[in-house]
Design a protein around this motif. Structure first.
Motif, PDB file in Angstrom:
ATOM      1  N   THR A 243       0.560  -1.150   0.275  1.00 32.98           N
ATOM      2  CA  THR A 243      -0.163  -0.254  -0.264  1.00 32.98           C
ATOM      3  C   THR A 243       0.946   1.146   0.376  1.00 32.98           C
TER       4      THR A 243
ATOM      5  N   LYS B 297       0.927   5.645  -0.032  1.00 34.86           N
ATOM      6  CA  LYS B 297       0.325   6.646   0.540  1.00 34.86           C
ATOM      7  C   LYS B 297       0.470   8.390  -0.432  1.00 34.86           C
ATOM      8  N   TYR B 298       0.576   9.023  -0.117  1.00 34.52           N
ATOM      9  CA  TYR B 298       0.801  10.021  -0.206  1.00 34.52           C
ATOM     10  C   TYR B 298       1.786  10.927   0.971  1.00 34.52           C
ATOM     11  N   SER B 299       3.369  11.644   0.129  1.00 33.86           N
ATOM     12  CA  SER B 299       3.866  11.466   1.013  1.00 33.86           C
ATOM     13  C   SER B 299       3.643  12.700   1.884  1.00 33.86           C
ATOM     14  N   LYS B 300       3.587  12.546   3.951  1.00 32.22           N
ATOM     15  CA  LYS B 300       3.075  14.174   4.323  1.00 32.22           C
ATOM     16  C   LYS B 300       4.279  15.328   4.193  1.00 32.22           C
TER      17      LYS B 300
ATOM     18  N   LYS C 112      -4.531  16.508   0.588  1.00 34.42           N
ATOM     19  CA  LYS C 112      -4.780  15.844   0.295  1.00 34.42           C
ATOM     20  C   LYS C 112      -3.502  15.178   1.774  1.00 34.42           C
TER      21      LYS C 112
ATOM     22  N   GLN D  14      -6.468  12.717   2.773  1.00 37.23           N
ATOM     23  CA  GLN D  14      -6.003  11.995   2.130  1.00 37.23           C
ATOM     24  C   GLN D  14      -4.756  11.288   2.940  1.00 37.23           C
ATOM     25  N   THR D  15      -3.989  11.793   3.414  1.00 40.62           N
ATOM     26  CA  THR D  15      -2.440  11.509   3.645  1.00 40.62           C
ATOM     27  C   THR D  15      -2.676   9.593   4.587  1.00 40.62           C
ATOM     28  N   GLN D  16      -3.415   9.299   4.983  1.00 39.78           N
ATOM     29  CA  GLN D  16      -3.628   8.575   5.661  1.00 39.78           C
ATOM     30  C   GLN D  16      -4.343   7.157   4.608  1.00 39.78           C
ATOM     31  N   LYS D  17      -5.073   7.426   3.483  1.00 44.77           N
ATOM     32  CA  LYS D  17      -5.841   7.090   2.992  1.00 44.77           C
ATOM     33  C   LYS D  17      -4.543   5.312   2.090  1.00 44.77           C
ATOM     34  N   ALA D  18      -4.637   4.647   1.469  1.00 47.34           N
ATOM     35  CA  ALA D  18      -3.819   4.005   0.106  1.00 47.34           C
ATOM     36  C   ALA D  18      -4.147   4.411  -0.696  1.00 47.34           C
TER      37      ALA D  18
ATOM     38  N   THR E 145       4.750   8.347  -1.547  1.00 51.55           N
ATOM     39  CA  THR E 145       5.921   7.831  -0.465  1.00 51.55           C
ATOM     40  C   THR E 145       6.957   7.023  -1.003  1.00 51.55           C
TER      41      THR E 145
END
Length: 210
Positions: free
Chosen positions: A8, A10-13, A64, A68-72, A183
């Motif tokens: 999975t 994710k977005y890079s915080k 985002k 959305q950072t916690q979503k796959a 990520t």
């Protein structure tokens, strides 16, 4: 190669925080320049327009970052690849003919707009993460194009999916996976896609033949 059967991504915080902060700073700076050049209506309007475009993309990145950072965003699994930006369904490995092909050419109208202020700002400020494809049909730094096997169809269900799913002809599609702000970098995602495709597409085709 595989330490897990499911990956999975994710977005890079950190990356989104940096981009959003830089864009907010740039928007404020350009707004200040517009204010100081108020005696020149044309110049002031131009600066305000650019500032608004930058602020728009800053808002997208903030959205985002917050929601959305916690979503796959991408799920790479034995059954296929899923990009939630396109829809909730997996694209089966057996349905993918080639990975990282040249993207389709943009239309003449889009290319013309590409020389306009908004398109230029969007391309540079979002690091290639908004507009799928490129004018010369190449392989952009932050996109991976998948060639779907003839007869197979991918139905996008999310808003804006038409930028990422292109009909090459009546029987063939190309699907764009945007890799910016994730990520994992493009090369790492490519390695995973190619590895899973080599491993599981053959199995799926063998099961279909059997």
């Amino acid at each position: 190669m595989f330490t897990s059967d499911i990956y999975t991504i994710k977005y890079s915080k950190a990356e989104l925080e940096f981009k959003a902060a830089a864009q907010i700073f740039a928007a404020i700076l350009l707004g200040l320049i517009a204010f100081l050049s108020a005696k020149d209506p044309i110049g002031s309007t131009l600066w305000v327009s650019i500032a608004l475009v930058i602020a728009f993309f800053a808002c997208l990145n903030l959205h985002k970052l917050i929601f959305q950072t916690q979503k796959a965003i991408l799920v790479i699994a034995p059954e296929g690849i899923k990009d939630i930006r396109l829809g909730p369904d997996f694209i089966p490995w057996a349905a993918i003919e080639k990975i990282d092909v040249h993207g389709p050419r943009l239309s003449a109208a889009t290319l013309f707009l590409g020389f306009g202020l908004i398109m230029v700002a969007a391309l540079f400020l979002t690091d290639g993460g908004v507009y799928a494809g490129s004018g010369d049909g190449g392989q952009p730094k932050h996109h991976i194009w998948l060639l779907i096997a003839p007869g197979q169809r991918v139905a996008g269900q999310m808003r804006g999916f038409t930028r990422s799913i292109k009909n090459v002809n009546t029987d063939t599609q190309q699907v764009c996976i945007a890799t910016s702000n994730l990520t994992h970098g493009k090369q790492r995602i490519l390695d995973l896609l190619r590895g899973f495709h080599a491993r599981y597409a053959t199995v799926a085709n063998a099961e279909n033949v059997a």
